[in-house]
Enzyme design. Structure first.
Site, PDB file in Angstrom:
ATOM      1  N   GLY A  23      78.258  36.648  15.036  1.00 56.12           N
ATOM      2  CA  GLY A  23      78.517  37.694  16.025  1.00 56.12           C
ATOM      3  C   GLY A  23      77.364  38.667  16.216  1.00 56.12           C
ATOM      4  O   GLY A  23      77.575  39.789  16.676  1.00 56.12           O
ATOM      5  N   GLU A  55      67.214  37.528  18.491  1.00 55.61           N
ATOM      6  CA  GLU A  55      66.522  36.397  17.856  1.00 55.61           C
ATOM      7  C   GLU A  55      65.200  36.839  17.224  1.00 55.61           C
ATOM      8  O   GLU A  55      64.163  36.166  17.375  1.00 55.61           O
ATOM      9  CB  GLU A  55      66.270  35.272  18.886  1.00 55.61           C
ATOM     10  N   CYS A 107      85.685  25.537   4.677  1.00 57.78           N
ATOM     11  CA  CYS A 107      86.751  26.083   3.818  1.00 57.78           C
ATOM     12  C   CYS A 107      87.409  27.358   4.336  1.00 57.78           C
ATOM     13  O   CYS A 107      88.406  27.803   3.761  1.00 57.78           O
ATOM     14  CB  CYS A 107      86.204  26.316   2.409  1.00 57.78           C
TER      15      CYS A 107
END
Ligand code: ADP
Ligand code: ZN
Length: 191
Positions: free
Chosen positions: A20, A89, A148
């Site tokens: 996010g 980025e 998981c």
């Protein structure tokens, strides 16, 4: 010359893919706009993941950004009246991004960066660790591990369905490449 009385600072948002970062950067920049503060937003030109002139998050949020090749271009395009500088980025920028961010903060700007703190091998990524050390504020976000369901801090690289190895080149011609969010336990790097 007198020092500008208003003091700037550096904020950085880090974490693995899908945590996010872009969403959070866009959220902060949207609030900057609501406050009618002058902002300039940048991303590296090499990242053409979705759009050359926007930052687009994985859930479809977007904000306009200028694609630049080098940190110098950021310095050149930030004006006296610019109050906030957004950079997405950050891991893909030349190491001079560190000096550029410091210079902008010294000039009184609020600098908000987002970037991957680790590469697919789990190692610190490019200039991001140093930016974290120099930032006034750090937000480390977690994604969800797709194996998981635990909080994910790492980016798994899969090449033709297999975990990538340390030596694999950054660009694999003709291979199917996938990135996913994983926790420390489920993250795999082939030896
Ligand atoms: P980043 O910039 O860190 O790669 P984005 O802001 O582009 O992340 O996307 C975040 C969004 O991705 C989440 O809000 C969610 O809708 C979506 N998403 C997809 N896969 C995952 C995952 N494994 N964990 C968390 N969010 C995910
Ligand atoms: Zn896991």
């Amino acid at each position: 010359m007198y020092k500008i009385s208003k003091s700037g600072w550096i904020e950085i948002i880090v974490g693995p893919m899908y945590c996010g970062k872009s969403e959070e950067l866009i959220r902060r920049l949207r609030r900057v706009r609501i406050a009618r503060h002058e902002a300039r937003v940048f991303k590296p030109a090499l990242d053409d993941r979705y759009d050359r002139s926007s930052i687009v998050s994985h859930n479809g949020d977007r904000i306009e950004a200028l694609a630049v090749d080098h940190p110098e271009e950021i310095l050149n395009r930030v004006e006296e009246e610019t109050e906030v500088v957004g950079i997405d980025e950050a891991q893909f920028f030349h190491p001079r991004i560190v000096e550029a961010a410091e210079e902008l903060a010294d000039r009184g700007k609020r600098v908000i960066l987002a970037g991957l703190d680790r590469d697919f091998r789990g190692e610190p990524f490019g200039p991001v660790p140093e930016l974290m050390a120099r930032a006034e504020y750090i937000e480390k976000l977690h994604a969800i591990c797709v194996v998981c369901g635990e909080p994910a801090t790492r980016t798994q690289r899969l090449i033709d369905g297999e975990p990538a190895s340390y030596e694999d080149p950054v660009i694999m011609v003709g291979a199917e490449e996938v990135y996913e969010a994983r926790c420390r336990h489920c993250h795999e790097v082939k030896k």
